[in-house]
Design an enzyme around this catalytic site. Structure first.
Site, PDB file in Angstrom:
ATOM      1  N   SER A  99     -62.621  33.594  51.983  1.00  0.00           N
ATOM      2  CA  SER A  99     -63.788  34.460  51.874  1.00  0.00           C
ATOM      3  C   SER A  99     -63.664  35.664  52.816  1.00  0.00           C
ATOM      4  O   SER A  99     -62.755  36.479  52.646  1.00  0.00           O
ATOM      5  CB  SER A  99     -65.060  33.644  52.139  1.00  0.00           C
ATOM      6  OG  SER A  99     -66.204  34.360  51.766  1.00  0.00           O
ATOM      7  N   ASP A 195     -67.719  30.702  41.246  1.00  0.00           N
ATOM      8  CA  ASP A 195     -68.065  31.167  42.594  1.00  0.00           C
ATOM      9  C   ASP A 195     -69.286  32.076  42.504  1.00  0.00           C
ATOM     10  O   ASP A 195     -69.233  33.133  41.876  1.00  0.00           O
ATOM     11  CB  ASP A 195     -66.866  31.925  43.185  1.00  0.00           C
ATOM     12  CG  ASP A 195     -67.039  32.248  44.657  1.00  0.00           C
ATOM     13  OD1 ASP A 195     -68.182  32.436  45.108  1.00  0.00           O
ATOM     14  OD2 ASP A 195     -66.008  32.338  45.353  1.00  0.00           O
ATOM     15  N   HIS A 225     -67.384  28.484  45.375  1.00  0.00           N
ATOM     16  CA  HIS A 225     -66.946  29.261  46.525  1.00  0.00           C
ATOM     17  C   HIS A 225     -66.292  28.402  47.599  1.00  0.00           C
ATOM     18  O   HIS A 225     -65.396  28.874  48.306  1.00  0.00           O
ATOM     19  CB  HIS A 225     -68.133  30.021  47.125  1.00  0.00           C
ATOM     20  CG  HIS A 225     -67.732  31.010  48.178  1.00  0.00           C
ATOM     21  ND1 HIS A 225     -66.941  32.106  47.909  1.00  0.00           N
ATOM     22  CD2 HIS A 225     -68.008  31.065  49.517  1.00  0.00           C
ATOM     23  CE1 HIS A 225     -66.748  32.793  49.027  1.00  0.00           C
ATOM     24  NE2 HIS A 225     -67.385  32.184  50.003  1.00  0.00           N
TER      25      HIS A 225
END
Length: 247
Positions: A99, A195, A225
């Site tokens: 991320s 996600d 995610h």
């Protein structure tokens, strides 16, 4: 065992390091994540079994490191990563960025390309402060931030998400998708289609924007995610193995 590194900026960074052969692997966590997350611990166990050098750490304001989360910004956390890699590793490293860590890995590659052997991005989120937070703010949120310097948003990960004016403004100095992004090292991107935090379009934008001769994107249908199911963890391991073979 957790140790601590004092950075040139005076921040105290908590880290766990596994000795081994190279190229070493460095895990770069996400926004509000820490070094005890599933993916970081999984890769540490993999590294021990492989006899590979491995480093996981907390950015300032995260986990066991010094500072308050709300005082930090992307540039600060990139500095933390650069300091940790520079002080604690030897030779080019494989950066595994989750991320926000995917964005940080790109900033590290720009700042010290000689230290980066390859990049594995997991739901990489470059420029999310601008294209995610700022772009989605309502007029009321913009007004509140102007008045108080911060807003709070509900989060499925626990406490409300605090977005500060400094995070947005400083983030604009760290954007990587507006100017040429040269990545001369192998890059593997992993992205789940389910996600809800980082859209597939972000991965596609990074793939098309970067100047890279060895860059692949793998979409995983139904992955979210966190990207932390056994199958997803196996894909991360496979990606690290793949780039290792190329460097």
């Amino acid at each position: 065992m957790t140790d601590y590194l004092e950075t040139p900026q005076g921040r105290r960074i908590a880290y766990d390091q596994t000795p081994g052969t190279g190229p070493g692997v460095v895990f770069l966590g996400g926004f509000r994540s820490d070094k005890e997350g599933t993916k970081a611990v999984y890769l540490e166990d993999w590294a021990r079994r492989q006899g590979r050098a491995f480093l996981r750490f907390d950015y300032s304001g995260h986990g066991s490191s010094s500072g308050a989360f709300e005082d930090g910004a992307i540039g600060d956390w990139a500095e933390d990563a650069i300091s940790a890699i520079g002080a604690l590793t030897e030779g080019p490293q494989i950066l595994v960025g989750s991320s926000m860590g995917g964005w940080i890995s790109l900033l590290v590659a720009k700042a010290m390309p000689e230290a980066v052997a390859a990049i594995v991005g997991i739901a990489a989120a470059p420029d999310f402060t601008e294209d995610g937070f700022w772009a989605s703010m309502t007029r009321e949120e913009v007004e509140a931030m102007t008045e108080t310097g911060r807003i709070e948003r509900p989060s499925e990960y626990g406490e409300p998400l605090v977005v500060t004016q400094r995070l947005i403004e400083e983030g604009r100095t760290q954007l990587v998708l507006r100017d040429p992004l040269v990545l001369p090292m192998p890059v593997r991107l992993l992205q789940g289609t389910a996600d809800e935090d980082v859209d597939v379009s972000v991965a596609l934008k990074l793939l098309t924007h970067a100047e890279a001769g060895d860059m692949h994107l793998r979409l995983v249908k139904g992955a979210d995610h966190r990207f932390s199911t056994p199958d997803c963890l196996a894909l991360i391991e496979a990606a690290v193995d793949e780039v290792s073979a190329r460097v």
